[in-house]
Enzyme design. Structure first.
Site, PDB file in Angstrom:
ATOM      1  N   ARG A  63      -4.848   1.568  -8.187  1.00 29.42           N
ATOM      2  CA  ARG A  63      -3.542   1.021  -7.781  1.00 29.42           C
ATOM      3  C   ARG A  63      -3.652  -0.495  -7.798  1.00 29.42           C
ATOM      4  O   ARG A  63      -4.376  -1.092  -7.007  1.00 29.42           O
ATOM      5  CB  ARG A  63      -3.180   1.539  -6.387  1.00 29.42           C
ATOM      6  CG  ARG A  63      -3.126   3.061  -6.368  1.00 29.42           C
ATOM      7  CD  ARG A  63      -3.138   3.663  -4.998  1.00 29.42           C
ATOM      8  NE  ARG A  63      -3.566   5.062  -5.049  1.00 29.42           N
ATOM      9  CZ  ARG A  63      -4.089   5.716  -4.018  1.00 29.42           C
ATOM     10  NH1 ARG A  63      -4.235   5.119  -2.855  1.00 29.42           N
ATOM     11  NH2 ARG A  63      -4.453   6.977  -4.145  1.00 29.42           N
TER      12      ARG A  63
ATOM     13  N   GLN B 117      -4.952  17.085   7.601  1.00 25.21           N
ATOM     14  CA  GLN B 117      -5.272  17.018   6.156  1.00 25.21           C
ATOM     15  C   GLN B 117      -6.730  16.637   5.975  1.00 25.21           C
ATOM     16  O   GLN B 117      -7.210  15.652   6.544  1.00 25.21           O
ATOM     17  CB  GLN B 117      -4.372  15.983   5.465  1.00 25.21           C
ATOM     18  CG  GLN B 117      -4.705  15.752   4.002  1.00 25.21           C
ATOM     19  CD  GLN B 117      -5.642  14.571   3.784  1.00 25.21           C
ATOM     20  OE1 GLN B 117      -5.626  13.611   4.557  1.00 25.21           O
ATOM     21  NE2 GLN B 117      -6.469  14.637   2.754  1.00 25.21           N
TER      22      GLN B 117
ATOM     23  N   HIS C 249       0.370  13.435  -5.516  1.00 31.18           N
ATOM     24  CA  HIS C 249      -0.063  12.413  -4.558  1.00 31.18           C
ATOM     25  C   HIS C 249       0.911  11.227  -4.559  1.00 31.18           C
ATOM     26  O   HIS C 249       0.514  10.077  -4.413  1.00 31.18           O
ATOM     27  CB  HIS C 249      -1.484  11.944  -4.914  1.00 31.18           C
ATOM     28  CG  HIS C 249      -2.346  11.627  -3.725  1.00 31.18           C
ATOM     29  ND1 HIS C 249      -3.306  12.478  -3.248  1.00 31.18           N
ATOM     30  CD2 HIS C 249      -2.408  10.540  -2.923  1.00 31.18           C
ATOM     31  CE1 HIS C 249      -3.923  11.923  -2.214  1.00 31.18           C
ATOM     32  NE2 HIS C 249      -3.383  10.748  -1.989  1.00 31.18           N
TER      33      HIS C 249
ATOM     34  N   LYS D 246      -3.223  21.166  -1.256  1.00 30.11           N
ATOM     35  CA  LYS D 246      -2.296  20.090  -1.638  1.00 30.11           C
ATOM     36  C   LYS D 246      -2.742  19.415  -2.928  1.00 30.11           C
ATOM     37  O   LYS D 246      -3.930  19.105  -3.078  1.00 30.11           O
ATOM     38  CB  LYS D 246      -2.264  19.049  -0.510  1.00 30.11           C
ATOM     39  CG  LYS D 246      -1.426  17.815  -0.790  1.00 30.11           C
ATOM     40  CD  LYS D 246      -1.321  16.966   0.472  1.00 30.11           C
ATOM     41  CE  LYS D 246      -0.376  15.796   0.275  1.00 30.11           C
ATOM     42  NZ  LYS D 246      -0.974  14.701  -0.474  1.00 30.11           N
TER      43      LYS D 246
ATOM     44  N   TYR E 193       0.846  -1.203   0.000  1.00 29.87           N
ATOM     45  CA  TYR E 193       0.000   0.000   0.000  1.00 29.87           C
ATOM     46  C   TYR E 193       0.884   1.256   0.000  1.00 29.87           C
ATOM     47  O   TYR E 193       0.603   2.232  -0.702  1.00 29.87           O
ATOM     48  CB  TYR E 193      -0.917  -0.009   1.234  1.00 29.87           C
ATOM     49  CG  TYR E 193      -1.670   1.281   1.459  1.00 29.87           C
ATOM     50  CD1 TYR E 193      -2.603   1.744   0.529  1.00 29.87           C
ATOM     51  CD2 TYR E 193      -1.444   2.061   2.603  1.00 29.87           C
ATOM     52  CE1 TYR E 193      -3.287   2.939   0.736  1.00 29.87           C
ATOM     53  CE2 TYR E 193      -2.123   3.252   2.813  1.00 29.87           C
ATOM     54  CZ  TYR E 193      -3.042   3.681   1.877  1.00 29.87           C
ATOM     55  OH  TYR E 193      -3.716   4.871   2.079  1.00 29.87           O
TER      56      TYR E 193
ATOM     57  N   SER F 215      -3.599  12.524   8.359  1.00 35.48           N
ATOM     58  CA  SER F 215      -4.564  12.308   7.269  1.00 35.48           C
ATOM     59  C   SER F 215      -5.985  12.119   7.806  1.00 35.48           C
ATOM     60  O   SER F 215      -6.179  11.564   8.893  1.00 35.48           O
ATOM     61  CB  SER F 215      -4.155  11.047   6.497  1.00 35.48           C
ATOM     62  OG  SER F 215      -5.220  10.586   5.692  1.00 35.48           O
TER      63      SER F 215
ATOM     64  N   ARG G 298       0.208   8.418  -7.131  1.00 35.88           N
ATOM     65  CA  ARG G 298      -0.866   7.460  -6.820  1.00 35.88           C
ATOM     66  C   ARG G 298      -2.190   7.810  -7.490  1.00 35.88           C
ATOM     67  O   ARG G 298      -3.148   7.075  -7.363  1.00 35.88           O
ATOM     68  CB  ARG G 298      -1.080   7.404  -5.296  1.00 35.88           C
ATOM     69  CG  ARG G 298       0.122   6.910  -4.565  1.00 35.88           C
ATOM     70  CD  ARG G 298       0.096   7.280  -3.090  1.00 35.88           C
ATOM     71  NE  ARG G 298      -0.773   6.465  -2.269  1.00 35.88           N
ATOM     72  CZ  ARG G 298      -0.481   5.259  -1.807  1.00 35.88           C
ATOM     73  NH1 ARG G 298       0.679   4.720  -2.109  1.00 35.88           N
ATOM     74  NH2 ARG G 298      -1.321   4.589  -1.056  1.00 35.88           N
TER      75      ARG G 298
ATOM     76  N   THR H 261      -6.707  18.499   0.518  1.00 37.34           N
ATOM     77  CA  THR H 261      -6.207  17.743  -0.633  1.00 37.34           C
ATOM     78  C   THR H 261      -7.161  17.890  -1.815  1.00 37.34           C
ATOM     79  O   THR H 261      -8.354  17.603  -1.712  1.00 37.34           O
ATOM     80  CB  THR H 261      -6.029  16.259  -0.253  1.00 37.34           C
ATOM     81  OG1 THR H 261      -5.044  16.194   0.784  1.00 37.34           O
ATOM     82  CG2 THR H 261      -5.564  15.435  -1.444  1.00 37.34           C
TER      83      THR H 261
ATOM     84  N   TYR I 188      -9.864  15.528   3.527  1.00 39.86           N
ATOM     85  CA  TYR I 188     -10.526  15.095   2.300  1.00 39.86           C
ATOM     86  C   TYR I 188     -11.949  15.613   2.387  1.00 39.86           C
ATOM     87  O   TYR I 188     -12.627  15.368   3.391  1.00 39.86           O
ATOM     88  CB  TYR I 188     -10.556  13.565   2.196  1.00 39.86           C
ATOM     89  CG  TYR I 188      -9.298  12.937   1.657  1.00 39.86           C
ATOM     90  CD1 TYR I 188      -8.718  13.389   0.470  1.00 39.86           C
ATOM     91  CD2 TYR I 188      -8.701  11.864   2.314  1.00 39.86           C
ATOM     92  CE1 TYR I 188      -7.565  12.789  -0.021  1.00 39.86           C
ATOM     93  CE2 TYR I 188      -7.554  11.266   1.823  1.00 39.86           C
ATOM     94  CZ  TYR I 188      -6.996  11.735   0.652  1.00 39.86           C
ATOM     95  OH  TYR I 188      -5.859  11.145   0.156  1.00 39.86           O
TER      96      TYR I 188
HETATM   97  C1  LIG Z   1       0.595   5.115   1.698  1.00 38.46           C
HETATM   98  C2  LIG Z   1       0.245   6.510   1.317  1.00 38.46           C
HETATM   99  C3  LIG Z   1      -0.970   7.046   1.753  1.00 38.46           C
HETATM  100  C4  LIG Z   1      -1.304   8.349   1.422  1.00 38.46           C
HETATM  101  N1  LIG Z   1      -2.463   8.890   1.922  1.00 38.46           N
HETATM  102  C5  LIG Z   1      -2.729  10.206   1.718  1.00 38.46           C
HETATM  103  C6  LIG Z   1      -3.840  10.811   2.354  1.00 38.46           C
HETATM  104  O1  LIG Z   1      -4.564  10.190   3.124  1.00 38.46           O
HETATM  105  N2  LIG Z   1      -4.061  12.129   2.095  1.00 38.46           N
HETATM  106  C7  LIG Z   1      -3.254  12.871   1.263  1.00 38.46           C
HETATM  107  O2  LIG Z   1      -3.500  14.053   1.052  1.00 38.46           O
HETATM  108  N3  LIG Z   1      -2.185  12.292   0.670  1.00 38.46           N
HETATM  109  C8  LIG Z   1      -1.896  11.002   0.882  1.00 38.46           C
HETATM  110  N4  LIG Z   1      -0.775  10.454   0.316  1.00 38.46           N
HETATM  111  C9  LIG Z   1       0.141  11.287  -0.477  1.00 38.46           C
HETATM  112  C10 LIG Z   1       1.214  11.911   0.407  1.00 38.46           C
HETATM  113  O3  LIG Z   1       0.661  12.902   1.232  1.00 38.46           O
HETATM  114  C11 LIG Z   1       2.324  12.576  -0.419  1.00 38.46           C
HETATM  115  O4  LIG Z   1       1.753  13.430  -1.378  1.00 38.46           O
HETATM  116  C12 LIG Z   1       3.227  11.559  -1.117  1.00 38.46           C
HETATM  117  O5  LIG Z   1       3.425  10.431  -0.306  1.00 38.46           O
HETATM  118  C13 LIG Z   1       4.566  12.199  -1.428  1.00 38.46           C
HETATM  119  O6  LIG Z   1       5.373  11.323  -2.141  1.00 38.46           O
HETATM  120  P1  LIG Z   1       6.508  10.387  -1.470  1.00 38.46           P
HETATM  121  O7  LIG Z   1       5.784   9.252  -0.842  1.00 38.46           O
HETATM  122  O8  LIG Z   1       7.313   9.985  -2.654  1.00 38.46           O
HETATM  123  O9  LIG Z   1       7.257  11.225  -0.472  1.00 38.46           O
HETATM  124  C14 LIG Z   1      -0.423   9.136   0.612  1.00 38.46           C
HETATM  125  C15 LIG Z   1       0.783   8.581   0.185  1.00 38.46           C
HETATM  126  C16 LIG Z   1       1.128   7.296   0.541  1.00 38.46           C
HETATM  127  C17 LIG Z   1       2.450   6.751   0.085  1.00 38.46           C
END
Ligand SMILES: Cc1cc2nc3c(=O)[nH]c(=O)nc-3n(C[C@H](O)[C@H](O)[C@H](O)COP(=O)(O)O)c2cc1C
Length: 381
Positions: free
Chosen positions: A165, A128, A276, A252, A25, A107, A279, A156, A130
């Site tokens: 994914r 953060q 993100h 964001k 994940y 989050s 993702r 976000t 949603y």
């Molecule tokens: C496992 C995972 C869960 C995430 N969940 C959220 C989330 O709940 N809310 C959000 O705004 N971004 C989420 N993100 C995005 C992160 O805030 C961030 O933009 C991203 O991880 C940055 O890239 P990096 O993992 O390469 O540092 C998530 C990223 C990952 C890896």
């Protein structure tokens, strides 16, 4: 393994300690994962200028993000289900960030609730948001973040619908894990994780269960989240949230100059240039490659932060050189947490600080506030 020296070392350890579905994940991007890879790879295209015979003593990495002091220009990004990388993960990571002196962002989709994190921290953290279709739930969530004295709301914008994914779909990801044979096999090989998880009561989405109408237990939660992300979200909603919140706000998920201008028009305090972590829209540009033109478009009107692909202090320095006031790390701290709990998050931050400090010195600079494009040998974007 001897003491981890790099984020890659922590990733290796986390892979051994966290059940596959939760490790995957964290380590997953949308579809081909092309944007996920580009986020990391594009940093290595930027080269630094080596400088010599200049005074390299008395260095400082201290800075501010939205007016708040930070020991270095790095915050922990909001990540969903962090409490599945390690029991009580959000509480541990928030404590590590507070002790280190960098911002922690919780989050909406966390396992530990806003109140759980507030109960173990002494300084304000960031929340953060949603924006769900159930606007009553959103209002209550904002009220809870205010009551917990969160000092910034990070809204976000890039998840109106969920990117696909493949790893998560194949693994049948759920929190807590669904009782399938595959899940049982994954858990059986990670006994320490299971024991720690049995020792906590926090195993569902703490901000949601018991707080959203129709969600009283875990069986109703999946259906609720699946239909709650709002494909109609608009700039008007952002203005409504800003009024409701009344405090510092960060938008964001901005990856385009036009969107950056619209974000600056809302009067927000900062934007995060982000996809993100690769993702959402696979095929989008890397965050670091879009940073310079977004800084050019709005850097004189709003603080510009960035995330995506930072795996070392060198990457932080490059982002700062290209105009980022602050950066965020997602996976690096999740790997630290999965590998070694709170100590692992501290190790992540220490690794990044050391790399940032030494690199800055070898570029002939002593103060992170004085870093600009002058330290770069090329400009690939
Ligand atoms: C496992 C995972 C869960 C995430 N969940 C959220 C989330 O709940 N809310 C959000 O705004 N971004 C989420 N993100 C995005 C992160 O805030 C961030 O933009 C991203 O991880 C940055 O890239 P990096 O993992 O390469 O540092 C998530 C990223 C990952 C890896």
């Amino acid at each position: 393994m001897s003491k981890p020296l790099t984020i890659a070392d922590l990733k290796k350890l986390a892979r051994r300690r966290v059940p596959k579905m939760f490790f995957d994940y964290a380590d997953s991007g949308a579809w081909t994962e092309g944007t996920y890879r580009a986020n990391e790879e594009d940093f290595s295209r930027i080269k630094l200028r080596q400088r010599v015979l200049v005074d390299m003593t008395n260095r400082t990495l201290e800075t501010t993000m939205i007016g708040e002091k930070a020991a270095m220009p790095v915050a922990l990004a909001p990540t969903g289900m962090t409490g599945m990388q390690h029991a009580d993960g959000e509480m541990l990571a928030a404590k590590a960030a507070e002790e280190f002196g960098v911002p922690f962002t919780l989050s909406t989709m966390s396992i530990c609730s806003i109140e759980d994190v507030a109960s173990v921290t002494t300084k304000p953290f960031w929340f953060q948001l949603y924006v769900m279709k159930d606007r009553g739930f959103v209002e209550r969530l904002i009220g809870r973040a205010k009551a917990a004295k969160c000092s910034a709301l990070v809204v976000t914008a890039d998840l109106q619908i969920l990117g696909q994914r493949h790893k998560d779909l194949r693994n049948g990801l759920a929190a807590p894990p669904k009782p399938t044979l595959n899940a049982a096999l994954q858990l059986a090989t990670r006994p320490r994780w299971c024991l720690e998880m049995l020792g906590t009561k926090r195993r569902g989405f703490g901000n949601i269960v018991g707080h959203a109408s129709n969600v009283s237990d875990l069986s109703s939660l999946g259906a609720w989240t699946a239909e709650q992300f709002d494909p109609r979200l608009s700039w008007d909603d952002i203005r409504w949230i800003k009024d409701l919140w009344g405090g510092k706000m960060i938008i964001k998920g901005i990856l385009d100059e036009e969107d950056a201008r619209a974000a600056a028009d809302t009067g927000a305090d900062a934007i995060i240039v982000s996809n993100h972590g690769g993702r959402q829209l696979d095929g989008a540009s890397s965050s670091i490659s879009m940073l310079p033109r977004i800084v050019e478009a709005v850097g004189d009107r709003i603080e510009v932060h960035m995330d995506g692909g930072i795996r070392s202090g060198q990457d932080v320095l490059k982002a700062v050189a290209l105009g980022a006031r602050g950066t965020y790390i997602g996976r690096p701290f999740l790997y630290g947490l999965g590998a070694m709990g709170k100590e692992g998050v501290t190790t992540t931050l220490e690794i990044i600080r050391k790399e940032l400090d030494i690199t800055m010195a070898l570029c002939g600079k002593r103060d992170i506030q004085h870093i600009d494009r002058n330290i770069l040998a090329n400009m690939p974007f």
